[in-house]
Design a protein around this motif. Structure first.
Motif, PDB file in Angstrom:
ATOM      1  N   UNK A 175       0.818  -1.216   0.000  1.00  8.31           N
ATOM      2  CA  UNK A 175       0.000   0.000   0.000  1.00  8.31           C
ATOM      3  C   UNK A 175       0.856   1.272   0.000  1.00  8.31           C
ATOM      4  N   UNK A 176       2.181   1.107  -0.030  1.00  7.37           N
ATOM      5  CA  UNK A 176       3.054   2.268   0.171  1.00  7.37           C
ATOM      6  C   UNK A 176       2.771   3.404  -0.818  1.00  7.37           C
TER       7      UNK A 176
ATOM      8  N   UNK B 275       0.076   3.992  -2.570  1.00  9.89           N
ATOM      9  CA  UNK B 275      -1.266   4.533  -2.318  1.00  9.89           C
ATOM     10  C   UNK B 275      -1.230   5.492  -1.127  1.00  9.89           C
ATOM     11  N   UNK B 276      -0.562   5.072  -0.047  1.00 12.48           N
ATOM     12  CA  UNK B 276      -0.564   5.909   1.145  1.00 12.48           C
ATOM     13  C   UNK B 276       0.355   7.120   0.968  1.00 12.48           C
ATOM     14  N   UNK B 277       1.389   6.969   0.176  1.00 17.35           N
ATOM     15  CA  UNK B 277       2.220   8.128  -0.155  1.00 17.35           C
ATOM     16  C   UNK B 277       1.439   9.155  -0.959  1.00 17.35           C
TER      17      UNK B 277
ATOM     18  N   UNK C 286      -1.820   9.459  -0.961  1.00 13.82           N
ATOM     19  CA  UNK C 286      -2.838  10.030  -0.069  1.00 13.82           C
ATOM     20  C   UNK C 286      -2.261  11.204   0.707  1.00 13.82           C
ATOM     21  N   UNK C 287      -1.030  11.034   1.185  1.00 16.29           N
ATOM     22  CA  UNK C 287      -0.397  12.131   1.929  1.00 16.29           C
ATOM     23  C   UNK C 287      -0.203  13.343   1.017  1.00 16.29           C
TER      24      UNK C 287
ATOM     25  N   UNK D 141      -6.060  -0.907  -6.301  1.00 20.38           N
ATOM     26  CA  UNK D 141      -6.615   0.239  -7.012  1.00 20.38           C
ATOM     27  C   UNK D 141      -5.697   0.648  -8.159  1.00 20.38           C
ATOM     28  N   UNK D 142      -6.301   1.238  -9.172  1.00 21.08           N
ATOM     29  CA  UNK D 142      -5.546   1.692 -10.329  1.00 21.08           C
ATOM     30  C   UNK D 142      -5.005   3.098 -10.071  1.00 21.08           C
TER      31      UNK D 142
ATOM     32  N   UNK E 200      -5.106   8.178 -11.102  1.00 24.37           N
ATOM     33  CA  UNK E 200      -5.020   9.389 -10.286  1.00 24.37           C
ATOM     34  C   UNK E 200      -4.116  10.445 -10.929  1.00 24.37           C
TER      35      UNK E 200
ATOM     36  N   UNK F 268       9.594   9.312   1.930  1.00 22.96           N
ATOM     37  CA  UNK F 268       9.713   8.190   0.992  1.00 22.96           C
ATOM     38  C   UNK F 268       8.693   7.111   1.283  1.00 22.96           C
ATOM     39  N   UNK F 269       8.125   6.597   0.214  1.00 21.43           N
ATOM     40  CA  UNK F 269       7.133   5.518   0.341  1.00 21.43           C
ATOM     41  C   UNK F 269       7.460   4.396  -0.630  1.00 21.43           C
TER      42      UNK F 269
ATOM     43  N   UNK G  21     -10.681   9.095 -11.826  1.00 18.45           N
ATOM     44  CA  UNK G  21      -9.462   9.169 -11.015  1.00 18.45           C
ATOM     45  C   UNK G  21      -9.459   8.227  -9.808  1.00 18.45           C
ATOM     46  N   UNK G  22     -10.563   7.535  -9.556  1.00 16.91           N
ATOM     47  CA  UNK G  22     -10.690   6.601  -8.423  1.00 16.91           C
ATOM     48  C   UNK G  22     -10.442   7.253  -7.070  1.00 16.91           C
TER      49      UNK G  22
ATOM     50  N   UNK H 293       2.144   6.180  10.495  1.00 20.40           N
ATOM     51  CA  UNK H 293       1.421   6.063   9.227  1.00 20.40           C
ATOM     52  C   UNK H 293       1.811   4.740   8.579  1.00 20.40           C
ATOM     53  N   UNK H 294       1.103   4.350   7.526  1.00 19.06           N
ATOM     54  CA  UNK H 294       1.325   3.050   6.880  1.00 19.06           C
ATOM     55  C   UNK H 294       1.263   1.934   7.938  1.00 19.06           C
TER      56      UNK H 294
ATOM     57  N   UNK I 256      -4.789  12.737   8.452  1.00 18.36           N
ATOM     58  CA  UNK I 256      -3.491  13.218   7.973  1.00 18.36           C
ATOM     59  C   UNK I 256      -3.359  14.736   8.141  1.00 18.36           C
TER      60      UNK I 256
ATOM     61  N   UNK J 149      11.475  11.204   9.332  1.00 22.59           N
ATOM     62  CA  UNK J 149      10.753   9.969   8.984  1.00 22.59           C
ATOM     63  C   UNK J 149      11.585   8.738   9.360  1.00 22.59           C
TER      64      UNK J 149
ATOM     65  N   UNK K 276      11.526   4.661   8.650  1.00 22.54           N
ATOM     66  CA  UNK K 276      10.786   3.715   7.834  1.00 22.54           C
ATOM     67  C   UNK K 276      11.423   2.324   7.796  1.00 22.54           C
TER      68      UNK K 276
END
Lengths: 115, 106, 130
Positions: A16-17, A19-21, A23-24, A59-60, A64, A114-115, B54-55, C41-42, C113, C128, C130
């Protein structure tokens, strides 16, 4: 105001890295913080068009990319000569940097995640 | 609405996004005291397109920008969206459009 | 000078939570108020799982964080979206999702967030792990 760089380096489909990157990045942009993206390694595969992952695959995230303009995220950097760069099947909105520019880029930001 | 019940979460968002129909949207709108008009539908369909493209469910700023781009500068303003969907336009409209709750909505 | 810690590494797949713990201990021993907040996070949100039971002869990393947070009065935030999808659920979230159980450990709180963005703009640096 701090300028943030979100660096994606993981495969969009192996965790999910990415995706979550992203999102941030979207939340930073929503709060009107300047944010740029850069992609390297397996994360470059986000750029490949005509992805159609099933729900099991995730997810695609490629979709995005075209939506980033609505978040005022305008800079997506990659390093020139990355294997995904400048091919016809790749998303065209990226800025390619040569090796020296790419390395200098990281110093242009007050914070890099970094993600 | 017919007898078949549609599952909503505690906040009124659709649990199964495939359940959405325009008729259902009318009912979801009533639940949040929104009287649907053509102006509302225009935004709801724009929002659904945004999500399909864009989902992601947009927060206020990207929503305003998207409306601005597709429907023009007169409508692409938060005040316009606030009159149609009072309170939090992205949340309210996402509910009616059968989309996931926008993340980190202001 | 105040810092925010952003921890993204899983407590099981990385040593991010352990290294950050050593960092916060070292930093606060010299400058007591230098950490304004810690944002997980994550997969790092798994640190907030109150029912996880580590083997007795290993560090209880959740407990270690609870202790330092209490001692130094540092808030520990878990990203709500990341936590909820991984089953780290507070009492109020358990009502929202109509669940019977909740799993969020004490001293941790679920936040959006936006809280991280706020920490970013009100502290000098974000580090960070990680």
């Amino acid at each position: 105001m701090k300028h943030t760089l979100i660096h994606l380096n993981s495969s969009p489909y192996s965790s999910l890295a990415c995706k979550e990157g992203l999102d941030l990045a979207l939340v930073l942009a929503t709060f009107e913080q300047p944010v740029d993206l850069c992609l390297s390694g397996a994360a470059l595969s986000i750029l490949t068009s005509e992805q159609s992952p099933t729900i099991e695959q995730g997810k695609n995230l490629h979709k995005l990319l075209d939506g980033l303009e609505f978040y005022d995220i305008e800079n997506i950097f990659i390093e020139k000569d990355s294997s995904w760069a400048n091919t016809e099947t790749s998303w065209q909105g990226v800025t390619s940097l040569d090796k020296i520019q790419w390395q200098a880029m990281f110093s242009d930001y007050q914070q890099v995640f970094r993600f | 609405m017919t007898n078949h019940t549609v599952a909503l979460d505690g906040e009124g968002y659709l649990l199964n996004l495939q359940d959405w129909t325009p008729e259902l949207a009318e009912h979801l709108a009533k639940d949040v005291d929104v009287e649907m008009s053509d102006a509302h539908w225009e935004i709801i369909y724009l929002l659904r397109e945004f999500y399909q493209e864009f989902e992601v469910s947009p927060a206020m700023r990207p929503l305003v920008k998207a409306v601005n781009k597709k429907l023009g500068v007169e409508k692409g303003r938060s005040i316009y969206l606030m009159t149609l969907f009072p309170g939090s336009p992205p949340k309210l409209a996402a509910k009616i459009a059968g989309l996931p709750k926008p993340a980190n909505c202001l | 000078m105040q810092y925010t810690l952003l921890i993204t590494g899983s407590p099981y797949q990385s040593k991010a939570c352990n290294t950050a713990l050593r960092f916060i201990k070292a930093a606060t021993s010299k400058y007591p108020n230098c950490i304004k907040g810690v944002f997980f996070y994550e997969d790092a949100v798994l640190i907030g799982n109150q029912v996880a039971q580590p083997p007795r002869d290993e560090i209880n990393i959740t407990k270690a964080w609870q202790e330092i947070a209490k001692e130094q009065n540092v808030p520990l935030y878990l990203c709500i979206a990341a936590a909820v999808r991984r089953g780290i659920i507070s009492e109020s979230e358990s009502h929202r999702y109509e669940l019977e159980q909740h799993t969020l450990a004490e001293q941790f709180q679920l936040e959006g967030l936006g809280t991280l963005v706020d920490l970013m703009s009100t502290t000098n640096k974000v580090i960070q792990f990680r």
